[in-house]
Structures are given as structure tokens and as C-alpha cells.
Design a protein around this motif. Structure first.
Motif, PDB file in Angstrom:
ATOM      1  N   LEU A  13       0.838  -1.204   0.000  1.00 21.92           N
ATOM      2  CA  LEU A  13       0.000   0.000   0.000  1.00 21.92           C
ATOM      3  C   LEU A  13       0.873   1.254   0.000  1.00 21.92           C
ATOM      4  O   LEU A  13       1.940   1.266   0.613  1.00 21.92           O
ATOM      5  CB  LEU A  13      -0.881   0.042   1.259  1.00 21.92           C
ATOM      6  CG  LEU A  13      -1.839  -1.129   1.488  1.00 21.92           C
ATOM      7  CD1 LEU A  13      -2.582  -0.946   2.801  1.00 21.92           C
ATOM      8  CD2 LEU A  13      -2.831  -1.247   0.347  1.00 21.92           C
ATOM      9  N   PRO A  14       0.412   2.335  -0.680  1.00 23.65           N
ATOM     10  CA  PRO A  14       1.175   3.581  -0.618  1.00 23.65           C
ATOM     11  C   PRO A  14       1.174   4.139   0.808  1.00 23.65           C
ATOM     12  O   PRO A  14       0.350   3.751   1.642  1.00 23.65           O
ATOM     13  CB  PRO A  14       0.431   4.513  -1.577  1.00 23.65           C
ATOM     14  CG  PRO A  14      -0.918   3.932  -1.740  1.00 23.65           C
ATOM     15  CD  PRO A  14      -0.794   2.458  -1.511  1.00 23.65           C
ATOM     16  N   VAL A  15       2.097   5.071   1.040  1.00 30.78           N
ATOM     17  CA  VAL A  15       2.293   5.610   2.390  1.00 30.78           C
ATOM     18  C   VAL A  15       0.996   6.170   2.978  1.00 30.78           C
ATOM     19  O   VAL A  15       0.643   5.880   4.124  1.00 30.78           O
ATOM     20  CB  VAL A  15       3.407   6.680   2.357  1.00 30.78           C
ATOM     21  CG1 VAL A  15       3.383   7.528   3.606  1.00 30.78           C
ATOM     22  CG2 VAL A  15       4.762   6.006   2.189  1.00 30.78           C
TER      23      VAL A  15
ATOM     24  N   ILE B  85      -2.696  12.831   5.141  1.00 35.20           N
ATOM     25  CA  ILE B  85      -1.741  13.859   4.706  1.00 35.20           C
ATOM     26  C   ILE B  85      -1.507  14.877   5.826  1.00 35.20           C
ATOM     27  O   ILE B  85      -0.385  15.326   6.067  1.00 35.20           O
ATOM     28  CB  ILE B  85      -2.231  14.517   3.394  1.00 35.20           C
ATOM     29  CG1 ILE B  85      -2.073  13.485   2.259  1.00 35.20           C
ATOM     30  CG2 ILE B  85      -1.472  15.797   3.070  1.00 35.20           C
ATOM     31  CD1 ILE B  85      -2.747  13.832   0.977  1.00 35.20           C
ATOM     32  N   GLU B  86      -2.602  15.200   6.547  1.00 36.86           N
ATOM     33  CA  GLU B  86      -2.488  16.111   7.696  1.00 36.86           C
ATOM     34  C   GLU B  86      -1.580  15.495   8.771  1.00 36.86           C
ATOM     35  O   GLU B  86      -0.720  16.179   9.350  1.00 36.86           O
ATOM     36  CB  GLU B  86      -3.904  16.320   8.258  1.00 36.86           C
ATOM     37  CG  GLU B  86      -4.031  17.290   9.396  1.00 36.86           C
ATOM     38  CD  GLU B  86      -5.439  17.234   9.994  1.00 36.86           C
ATOM     39  OE1 GLU B  86      -5.546  17.136  11.213  1.00 36.86           O
ATOM     40  OE2 GLU B  86      -6.421  17.249   9.218  1.00 36.86           O
TER      41      GLU B  86
ATOM     42  N   LEU C 111       6.502  15.150   7.085  1.00 38.10           N
ATOM     43  CA  LEU C 111       6.555  14.563   5.737  1.00 38.10           C
ATOM     44  C   LEU C 111       5.518  15.246   4.839  1.00 38.10           C
ATOM     45  O   LEU C 111       4.408  15.572   5.275  1.00 38.10           O
ATOM     46  CB  LEU C 111       6.279  13.055   5.802  1.00 38.10           C
ATOM     47  CG  LEU C 111       7.344  12.225   6.534  1.00 38.10           C
ATOM     48  CD1 LEU C 111       6.881  10.781   6.685  1.00 38.10           C
ATOM     49  CD2 LEU C 111       8.685  12.262   5.822  1.00 38.10           C
ATOM     50  N   SER C 112       5.912  15.426   3.564  1.00 32.69           N
ATOM     51  CA  SER C 112       5.043  16.148   2.637  1.00 32.69           C
ATOM     52  C   SER C 112       3.982  15.225   2.043  1.00 32.69           C
ATOM     53  O   SER C 112       4.068  14.001   2.148  1.00 32.69           O
ATOM     54  CB  SER C 112       5.890  16.735   1.504  1.00 32.69           C
ATOM     55  OG  SER C 112       6.440  15.671   0.754  1.00 32.69           O
ATOM     56  N   ALA C 113       3.019  15.868   1.384  1.00 34.33           N
ATOM     57  CA  ALA C 113       1.940  15.099   0.739  1.00 34.33           C
ATOM     58  C   ALA C 113       2.486  14.202  -0.365  1.00 34.33           C
ATOM     59  O   ALA C 113       1.943  13.123  -0.623  1.00 34.33           O
ATOM     60  CB  ALA C 113       0.900  16.053   0.174  1.00 34.33           C
ATOM     61  N   GLU C 114       3.589  14.632  -1.002  1.00 32.38           N
ATOM     62  CA  GLU C 114       4.173  13.831  -2.093  1.00 32.38           C
ATOM     63  C   GLU C 114       4.654  12.470  -1.563  1.00 32.38           C
ATOM     64  O   GLU C 114       4.562  11.462  -2.253  1.00 32.38           O
ATOM     65  CB  GLU C 114       5.360  14.553  -2.748  1.00 32.38           C
ATOM     66  CG  GLU C 114       4.994  15.741  -3.626  1.00 32.38           C
ATOM     67  CD  GLU C 114       4.592  16.963  -2.823  1.00 32.38           C
ATOM     68  OE1 GLU C 114       5.242  17.240  -1.804  1.00 32.38           O
ATOM     69  OE2 GLU C 114       3.589  17.618  -3.189  1.00 32.38           O
TER      70      GLU C 114
ATOM     71  N   LEU D  83       5.659   4.277  -2.170  1.00 32.07           N
ATOM     72  CA  LEU D  83       5.515   2.998  -1.471  1.00 32.07           C
ATOM     73  C   LEU D  83       6.545   2.947  -0.337  1.00 32.07           C
ATOM     74  O   LEU D  83       7.614   3.571  -0.442  1.00 32.07           O
ATOM     75  CB  LEU D  83       5.758   1.833  -2.440  1.00 32.07           C
ATOM     76  CG  LEU D  83       4.632   1.560  -3.445  1.00 32.07           C
ATOM     77  CD1 LEU D  83       5.085   0.578  -4.516  1.00 32.07           C
ATOM     78  CD2 LEU D  83       3.378   1.044  -2.759  1.00 32.07           C
ATOM     79  N   PRO D  84       6.264   2.188   0.733  1.00 32.33           N
ATOM     80  CA  PRO D  84       7.209   2.139   1.862  1.00 32.33           C
ATOM     81  C   PRO D  84       8.629   1.763   1.454  1.00 32.33           C
ATOM     82  O   PRO D  84       9.592   2.260   2.031  1.00 32.33           O
ATOM     83  CB  PRO D  84       6.597   1.069   2.772  1.00 32.33           C
ATOM     84  CG  PRO D  84       5.145   1.142   2.498  1.00 32.33           C
ATOM     85  CD  PRO D  84       5.023   1.456   1.028  1.00 32.33           C
ATOM     86  N   VAL D  85       8.770   0.910   0.444  1.00 35.28           N
ATOM     87  CA  VAL D  85      10.103   0.461   0.038  1.00 35.28           C
ATOM     88  C   VAL D  85      10.945   1.609  -0.528  1.00 35.28           C
ATOM     89  O   VAL D  85      12.173   1.529  -0.575  1.00 35.28           O
ATOM     90  CB  VAL D  85       9.968  -0.706  -0.965  1.00 35.28           C
ATOM     91  CG1 VAL D  85       9.504  -0.220  -2.321  1.00 35.28           C
ATOM     92  CG2 VAL D  85      11.248  -1.492  -1.081  1.00 35.28           C
ATOM     93  N   GLU D  86      10.276   2.682  -0.933  1.00 38.96           N
ATOM     94  CA  GLU D  86      10.989   3.822  -1.508  1.00 38.96           C
ATOM     95  C   GLU D  86      11.467   4.813  -0.443  1.00 38.96           C
ATOM     96  O   GLU D  86      12.063   5.832  -0.772  1.00 38.96           O
ATOM     97  CB  GLU D  86      10.082   4.555  -2.510  1.00 38.96           C
ATOM     98  CG  GLU D  86       9.671   3.683  -3.696  1.00 38.96           C
ATOM     99  CD  GLU D  86       8.642   4.362  -4.587  1.00 38.96           C
ATOM    100  OE1 GLU D  86       9.050   4.974  -5.582  1.00 38.96           O
ATOM    101  OE2 GLU D  86       7.449   4.282  -4.283  1.00 38.96           O
ATOM    102  N   LEU D  87      11.192   4.519   0.831  1.00 37.49           N
ATOM    103  CA  LEU D  87      11.540   5.446   1.914  1.00 37.49           C
ATOM    104  C   LEU D  87      12.812   5.010   2.634  1.00 37.49           C
ATOM    105  O   LEU D  87      13.127   3.820   2.685  1.00 37.49           O
ATOM    106  CB  LEU D  87      10.412   5.510   2.949  1.00 37.49           C
ATOM    107  CG  LEU D  87       9.012   5.840   2.448  1.00 37.49           C
ATOM    108  CD1 LEU D  87       8.030   5.817   3.615  1.00 37.49           C
ATOM    109  CD2 LEU D  87       8.980   7.199   1.764  1.00 37.49           C
ATOM    110  N   SER D  88      13.512   5.978   3.239  1.00 36.36           N
ATOM    111  CA  SER D  88      14.667   5.656   4.088  1.00 36.36           C
ATOM    112  C   SER D  88      14.158   5.128   5.437  1.00 36.36           C
ATOM    113  O   SER D  88      12.955   5.239   5.738  1.00 36.36           O
ATOM    114  CB  SER D  88      15.491   6.917   4.318  1.00 36.36           C
ATOM    115  OG  SER D  88      14.736   7.826   5.101  1.00 36.36           O
TER     116      SER D  88
END
Lengths: 255, 257
Positions: free
Chosen positions: A96-98, A122-123, A130-133, A138-143
Motif C-alpha cells: 500500500l502507498p504511504v 496527509i495532515e 513529511l510532505s503530501a508527495e 511505497l514504503p520500500v521507496e523510503l529511508s
């Protein structure tokens, strides 16, 4: 006054191994308690027993005076709505996306429509910096640090009354660790949340905790004010706080 | 008497495993029929099981039909019974080969994927996270997969039956020079509804077994990558064995004398 969380003589064993051996602790509303202790001393088991993921063998666990000891998680939906949890590894749903991770409890648990849940997600992401973008990734794209922040956002999105933090700064660099500590402190204080954290990180424990409790061999051997942990007078606590190999705590190291 | 101890330990472990499976099955089935349901998840699983398994099941079916026609011809020619090839192909495919081969192929593709996905969620605490977010993992993860497996395997097998018969037709007509009209009329004339129905019932049971063993193995996986690998292997092996076992049981129920 009824404590928010009351543990009374809680015991839990796995086979022959006693992991919790009579843990008793009261946590008041709005209080932040940190449980410290070595690896494998049962800190995570303690939290999982309170959450209902594991069932305690004996003793009593009360939430707002209600005994939930022997109720499985599936049988105590109303109590679970009071909880938020930041897992050690984040435990973000990788499919699932963030934003949907953050809004998961709102959509599935509170049946909020997806549009409103996304706005709320988003709020909440903004509260952890963290920004809305980022919400579209996806979680795998995050540090690692961003994953912790998303995990924190997910834990507080449903406005829980109690939040559990499992090793919130493990695996992060000291600066990012401090950022997470600040976020935890601000979230807990601003929202009046009761917090139970477990950690090895003494800097984190002193920063986020009002009180610190030390778990050793299944028992809480010391509970006291976070400011007084450096001068506890307890040799076990002193050894742990100063990270000394020599002392009453013997690590099982095979030579 | 020490030699009895390991035998007893194995027996106890097996019974414990069986007990856990029975409890898991009961809980999973009860969550399949009680709301809330997750239609989006059911649809996603149906597409994954049904649509994305079509190429592998279709290829298996067409080559099985072709081989069956060729083998039957070489065997039956010794008894001048070539005219029975169409019947053999269609009955073998609808009753046995369609459901069993589709079941085994889907067990390898879907059972393994379910065990790996749920197993990874287990070892990374994502299943615990579901619980803390007031979501029952049985309802969210297991029930949609069981429903989709139960519904989609019969559809896949029906398609496999048609493709398999077409494979037999291709070999019979274009390689063995059978008359196309006679081959087709033989296929239809001797096919009875029970042949197809028994195959579809088998398929539904196999679909349930594949999803159940995939979810069960993943849900109970332990440790890290090795635990997930073991869960994946267990899912494929146990569902394959159960498919072959239940194939006999259902055949006995339908056609046993």
C-alpha cells in the motif's frame, strides 16, 4: 484515580522459559513510561500481552479499569481502538502507498471514506514532517528514518489514547533518532497520550520518558523517575545505563 | 524403551500440527461467511488466481490434450479402437486431468505466492500491525484468498477442459487424419454432465485447499527469510499431497461402486 494501564503480577512463559515473571506496573493517564532492559528480556512480549497479540499466562492487565487479560485482540475491538503502535521495523504494509498505510485504521477500523481518510493521512504526515508527495510513495521507496516517521504517523492517525513505541530509535543515526524522539515527545504531550515505550537507547529513554522501569529476568527490578536513572543506586540499572560489561548482569556469551 | 521417544515426539508434533490446521480452517471458514467482507480484496485475489493463472493452466491443458490423443491412438490402434480416442480425451480431461493438473499448477504458482506474502507479513510484524489497527487478519488476509480460490479454480478448470479438448482435436484431425465432424460428435455424444460436474467440484475443493495451505503455512511461519522459504515449500508440498488425496476421495464419492 484509576490508572490508564495496570499490570498486576503478569506472567508469560514459552515452554520452560519464563519471559515475564510477575510484572506489576501502573501507568497514569498522560504519563510516558519507558521500559529498558537487555535483548531477549521480554520487553516486546510485555507490549504484545497488553495489545492482546499474545495472551498472558496469569496475572491481570487492565485498561481504564477494564480487565482485558484473557481477551484475544479479535475479541476486544473497542479496547484496541484506544491503541496505537509504532513497531520496531515499521511494519508498514508494503503493498500500500504511504498515505494508505497511515489511513489504514481510519478506513478499515473507523470506516471513514477514502477521500476523508486520505486528507487526514496527509495532515498527520505533516505533523511528522513529511510532505503530501511522500504519501504517494511505497514504503520500500523510503529511508529508515522516513519509515519510522510514517509508522509514527500511522500510530497517531486514529487519535489513540495509548501509544506503544517498540525501539523507536533503533537503526537510526543519532540525529534522526533525536528527531524521532522530539516527534514522540511533541505528539504525546500535545495530544495528552499515554505512552509505553521499550528501548535500549538511554538517551531516548531519558528524553521521552517521565518514568523508567528496568526489566531483568522477567521482573521489573527498578521503577523510578527518568531524571533519576543515572543515580538509581541499583547496580543492575547502573550497569545497563552506563553500558558496562562488568557488573551483576551476566551476558550469556559462549567462548 | 528410548527408541519409542522420538516416534512419540513425531506423533505428538503431527497431532499438534493437525489440531492447529483444524482450528485455523474453522476460524477461516467462519470469517468467510461473516461480515465485514472485503470485496476489493476478493476481486484482486480472483484476478490473481483466475486471470494470471490462465497462461500456465492453458498451456498445461493443451499439451495434455495433445499427448492424450497421441498416446491413446498408439495404444488403441493395436485393438482397432481408434474411434474411442475422442471419448478418452474428453472424459480423462474433464474428470481427472483438467482439475488435477490445474490444481497442481495453481498450487505451485498461487499457493507459494500466498505463503510467501503472508509469511513475510508475519515475520515483519505486519500481521500484528493489522491487529493493532482493529483489523482481523483472518478477515483481511485469509478469507478473500479462500473465497477467490474456491470460486476461481472451477472457472480455470472449465477453460482448461475446453483448451485440452481442443488440443486433442488438433492432433487427431491435423496429425492423425481423423474426420473433424466425427471427432467432435464423438466428443459431445459420450460426454455426460456428471463428467464435467465432478471435475468442477474437484476444482472448487482444490482451490480451497491451495488457498488454505498457502495462508496456513504463511500465517505460522517463523524466523526470517528461511522461515518464509520453509513456509513456501510446505504450502506447495502439503497442498499437492492433499489435492491428490482428495482427488481419490471425490472420485470415490462420485464414481465408486
Amino acid at each position: 484515580m484509576t490508572p490508564k494501564i495496570r499490570l498486576n503480577d503478569v506472567k508469560k512463559s514459552f515452554g520452560e522459559k519464563k519471559v515475564l515473571d510477575g510484572v506489576s506496573l501502573d501507568i497514569a493517564k498522560g504519563e510516558s513510561v519507558v521500559v529498558i532492559g537487555g535483548s531477549g528480556t521480554g520487553k516486546s512480549v510485555l507490549i504484545k500481552c497488553i495489545l492482546g497479540i499474545l495472551l498472558a499466562d496469569s496475572g491481570a492487565i487492565e485498561i481504564d479499569g477494564e480487565d482485558v487479560t484473557h481477551r484475544r485482540a479479535s475479541e476486544r475491538e473497542a479496547v484496541n481502538k484506544k491503541f496505537g503502535m509504532l513497531f520496531q521495523g515499521g511494519a508498514l504494509f508494503d503493498s500500500l502507498p504511504v498515505w494508505e498505510n497511515v489511513a489504514f485504521g481510519l478506513i478499515q477500523g473507523d470506516h471513514m471514506n477514502r477521500k476523508d481518510a486520505k486528507a487526514k493521512a496527509i495532515e498527520t504526515l505533516a505533523k511528522v514532517g513529511l510532505s503530501a508527495e511522500v504519501g504517494e510513495l511505497l514504503p520500500v521507496e523510503l529511508s529508515g528514518g522516513m519509515q519510522k516517521r510514517v509508522g509514527l504517523a500511522r500510530a497517531i492517525a486514529g487519535s489513540p489514547e495509548i501509544v506503544f513505541f517498540d525501539e523507536p530509535t533503533t537503526g537510526l543515526d543519532p540525529i534522526m533518532g533525536d528527531v524521532i524522539n522530539d516527534l514522540i515527545v511533541s505528539c504525546v504531550r500535545n495530544q495528552g497520550i499515554t505512552a509505553l515505550s521499550i528501548t535500549h537507547d538511554m538517551a531516548s529513554a531519558k528524553k521521552i520518558g517521565d518514568r523508567i522501569a528496568m526489566l531483568y529476568q522477567g521482573k521489573l527490578i527498578w521503577v523510578g523517575d527518568a531524571k533519576g536513572v543515572d543515580a538509581s543506586g541499583n547496580p543492575f540499572v547502573e550497569q545497563f545505563v552506563h553500558g558496562r560489561a562488568e557488573g551483576p548482569i551476566k551476558m550469556q556469551v559462549r567462548r | 524403551m528410548n527408541f519409542l521417544a522420538p516416534i512419540g515426539a513425531v506423533a505428538l508434533a503431527f497431532l499438534g500440527h493437525l489440531g492447529r490446521l483444524v482450528i485455523f480452517t474453522g476460524a477461516a471458514v467462519s470469517h468467510c461467511v461473516r461480515p465485514p467482507f472485503y470485496p476489493r480484496h476478493i476481486l484482486r485475489q480472483m484476478i490473481d488466481i483466475g486471470y494470471y493463472s490462465l497462461p500456465v493452466v492453458g498451456l498445461t491443458a493443451i499439451f495434455s490434450g495433445m499427448v492424450l490423443a497421441l498416446q491413446s491412438y498408439t495404444g488403441f490402434a493395436r485393438f482397432s479402437a481408434e474411434s474411442a480416442i475422442a471419448n478418452v480425451v474428453v472424459i480423462s480431461l474433464t474428470r481427472e486431468l483438467g482439475p488435477v493438473l490445474a490444481g497442481l499448477m495453481v498450487a505451485g504458482r498461487i499457493g507459494a505466492s500466498m505463503a510467501a506474502e503472508i509469511g513475510t507479513m508475519r515475520v515483519t510484524e505486519q500481521i500484528d500491525a493489522l491487529t493493532t489497527l482493529s483489523t482481523n487478519p483472518f478477515k483481511y488476509l485469509v478469507a478473500p484468498r479462500l473465497i477467490a480460490g474456491f470460486l476461481m479454480l472451477p472457472v480455470l478448470v472449465l477453460v482448461a477442459d475446453i483448451i485440452g479438448v481442443f488440443g486433442g482435436y488438433m492432433v487427431a484431425v491435423y496429425k492423425l487424419d481423423f474426420n473433424a465432424g466425427i471427432y467432435l460428435s464423438n466428443t459431445i455424444e459420450f460426454l455426460e454432465p456428471l463428467d464435467v460436474i465432478s471435475g468442477l467440484v474437484k476444482a472448487a475443493v482444490f482451490g480451497f485447499i491451495i488457498a488454505l495451505m498457502g495462508c496456513y503455512s504463511g500465517y505460522h511461519s517463523k524466523g526470517g527469510a528461511q522461515g518464509v522459504g520453509t513456509a513456501t515449500t510446505n504450502a506447495v508440498v502439503s497442498s499437492s499431497i492433499l489435492i491428490l488425496t482428495f482427488n481419490y476421495v471425490i472420485t470415490e464419492l462420485f464414481f465408486g461402486t
